[in-house]
Design a protein around this motif. Sequence first.
Motif, short mmCIF file in Angstrom:
data_model
loop_
_atom_site.label_atom_id
_atom_site.label_comp_id
_atom_site.label_asym_id
_atom_site.label_seq_id
_atom_site.Cartn_x
_atom_site.Cartn_y
_atom_site.Cartn_z
N UNK A 255 0.83 -1.20 0.00
CA UNK A 255 0.00 0.00 0.00
C UNK A 255 0.87 1.25 0.00
N UNK A 256 0.33 2.30 -0.61
CA UNK A 256 0.97 3.62 -0.61
C UNK A 256 -0.06 4.66 -0.20
N UNK B 33 5.91 13.16 0.40
CA UNK B 33 5.68 12.20 1.46
C UNK B 33 4.71 11.11 1.08
N UNK B 34 5.20 9.87 0.99
CA UNK B 34 4.36 8.69 0.76
C UNK B 34 4.75 7.65 1.79
N UNK B 35 3.75 7.10 2.46
CA UNK B 35 3.99 6.04 3.42
C UNK B 35 3.72 4.71 2.72
N UNK C 174 12.87 -4.51 -4.86
CA UNK C 174 11.56 -4.00 -4.47
C UNK C 174 11.45 -3.83 -2.96
N UNK C 175 10.48 -2.97 -2.57
CA UNK C 175 10.04 -2.77 -1.20
C UNK C 175 11.02 -1.98 -0.34
N UNK C 176 11.93 -1.20 -0.96
CA UNK C 176 12.66 -0.20 -0.20
C UNK C 176 11.66 0.90 0.15
N UNK C 177 11.46 1.23 1.42
CA UNK C 177 10.44 2.22 1.78
C UNK C 177 10.68 3.59 1.16
#
Length: 722
Positions: free
Chosen positions: A91-92, A109-111, A444-447
């Motif tokens: 999710x973003x 800013x994206x979480x 993938x999935x580096x915050x």
Amino acid sequence: MSEPTRNRSRATLAVVAALALAAGIAPARAETDRNTPSFNLYGSPGLVDMPTAEVLPDGTLSATVGNFGNTTRTTLNFQITPRLSAAFRYSAIRDFNHPRSKPANDPEGIYYDRSFDMRFQLLTESPSRPSIVIGLQDFIGTGAYGGEYIVATKTVAPGLKLTGGLGWGRLGSYNPVATTGTRPATVLGQGGIPTYDRWFRGDMGVFGGVSYAPNDRLNFKVEYSSDDYTRERARGAHVKSSPWNFGLDYRFRNGGQVSLYHVLGEEVGAQFTIVTNPKTQGIPGGIESAGLPVAPRAPGAAQDLGWTSDATRGTAAKASLTELAAKDGLIIEGVRLEPTRATVRLLNPRYGAVSQAIGRTARAMTRALPASIEEFVIVPVVDGMPMSAVVMRRSDLERLEHEAADEMLARTSIVDAYGRAPRPDPGTYPKFEWSIAPYLQLSVFDPDNPVRADSGVRASAKVEITPNLILSGSVTKKVGGNLDTVTRRDKSNLPRVRTDQSLYSSQGDPAIEYLQFALYGRPAPNLYSRVTVGYLEQMYGGASAELLWKPVGSRLALGAEVNYVQRREFDQLFGFQDMVTTDPVTGIQREIPNFNGHVSAYYDIGNGFHGQLDVGRYLAGDYGATVTLDREFANGWKVGAYATFTDASFEDFGEGSFDKGIRVTIPLSPFLGTPSRKDNAINIQSLSRDGGARLNVRGRLYDKVRDYHEPEAVKSWGRFWR
């Protein structure tokens, strides 16, 4: 378009593309009707945001992308058994005021959040009772989407369903009706571990809704949501004015779904879902020519042994068999003829269903070999190793050609081929093959940037010097990408055995991906061996040795592997560097051990499930085990997950707490339209860290061996006469 927006678009498109491939936009059509379950914004069976107690058909694999307001969710969902399902979600949330959501390269800013769900059907629907499902949402993760529920759904008229449920966590945050214990709010460790301390605790809310499908295409939904979106509203990502959500689904004939939503009383959203079911895809094949029919012998012909004293007739029979097999894409490397028995050394580069290769070879043998030969022994060989000996009678082939394949299986023996394979014909080796093709390497999935990739050109070559001695390698030239821009150089309490990948990407252009000699063997009955020496992978060279025990009729296999490794230079050419790494934050140096290895157990559980346990020492020197469970289908599809736990603490491991991931293997023959042994494996790994890291050596034995043993061959025996 701003750079952060481009990053979001690239990330979303890359994840969508990977999941679309995993869901397999397959040629088969799904059966849909008015009661077909629909998908909610979490990518699971549900209304709009709330779950239902609907259950997808066994084996269903779906990929869903949904967006409303500032939230985008991408979900891969798999119906593991008729009652149990699991989902992985990425999710973003934009404009989410959270310290980790504002990296330097994205000031908006994206979480980003990873989460896992599990659902289990407690009761199936009957005329007198509803279906009841219990679910854990985001039960492994930071808990941002954490919630539990018990939900019931009942079909009260054709296409009309009523749903009601109780929710905890997020699903108990709006207008709670009761409280069951105290629910902790802190994240366990570094995230990525089961949040068992809060399951079914805290405030409890009530949710429900109704859906109505007037036909098999449209579905209208309305729900009362018990999710108050507390965190998102507090941090400015969403506004909520109503608990009522509304949705409209349109279903395609292939099972896919497009949805439009009005949620939170303020926002609109849309969603697209791709659906396939490996279980119903059928055994892979293609538009291939029909196999040769059996050639029955004339009465009394089996008594003629005159050919045994005429060498030219035997030579001609071998040549004829080789030519007939070649028309089916099969390679006969050697034939041993005896008065009443023929043994064939077979290479199968084409058919994913082993039984199809065996059946076509056997039928060619009836047409090419002398009539006195009654017993056929077919020995499939992989990398010079005889895999098994498939023994059948010619008279059974003649008699049962038009019967069910199971009749032939009952009269066929599959036994160990140790010492039974004919030698290859003179001039068969050496062999050489090469290819040039594009490549794509993902991280993938580096915050800070959820998808990074390099792309370029890969040149590969292989020389089979002898049947079991192989020299192979590949060289890459990067055309573009951003794997070298990784800026998250976290503190690590382990040697940096994998987290220096960006250095290899930035300096390795061009790069030798691998360059190795591999020697395969059959040292004894039920035993298989491999010794590999050279540049084994992107980061390490050295030597690897493996021994596998696998009886041909057994579901159990045991293996052992030991590796001596040396760290390669970052330019990935011919040099090596010392085995000491430096932490970029603390400056502390840590030594990588030269030796690592595992003992492994593999077991075919049955009903399509396959388990693997690897116990040993990993690259960073940590000791532990990896548990893998796959569901495998007769057509070549595989969907599975793995988790690695070692003596490295969750704090030493870092974000994610331990290594885990999902893997999907898709056979390519349905897409190519011709038989093929090629497949595409997609690994969705939570996050690459140093703990639990294993050497990526090529050519491990188990998958090579098991395909030709009895348990696997039997699964696809239905294609024996194809």
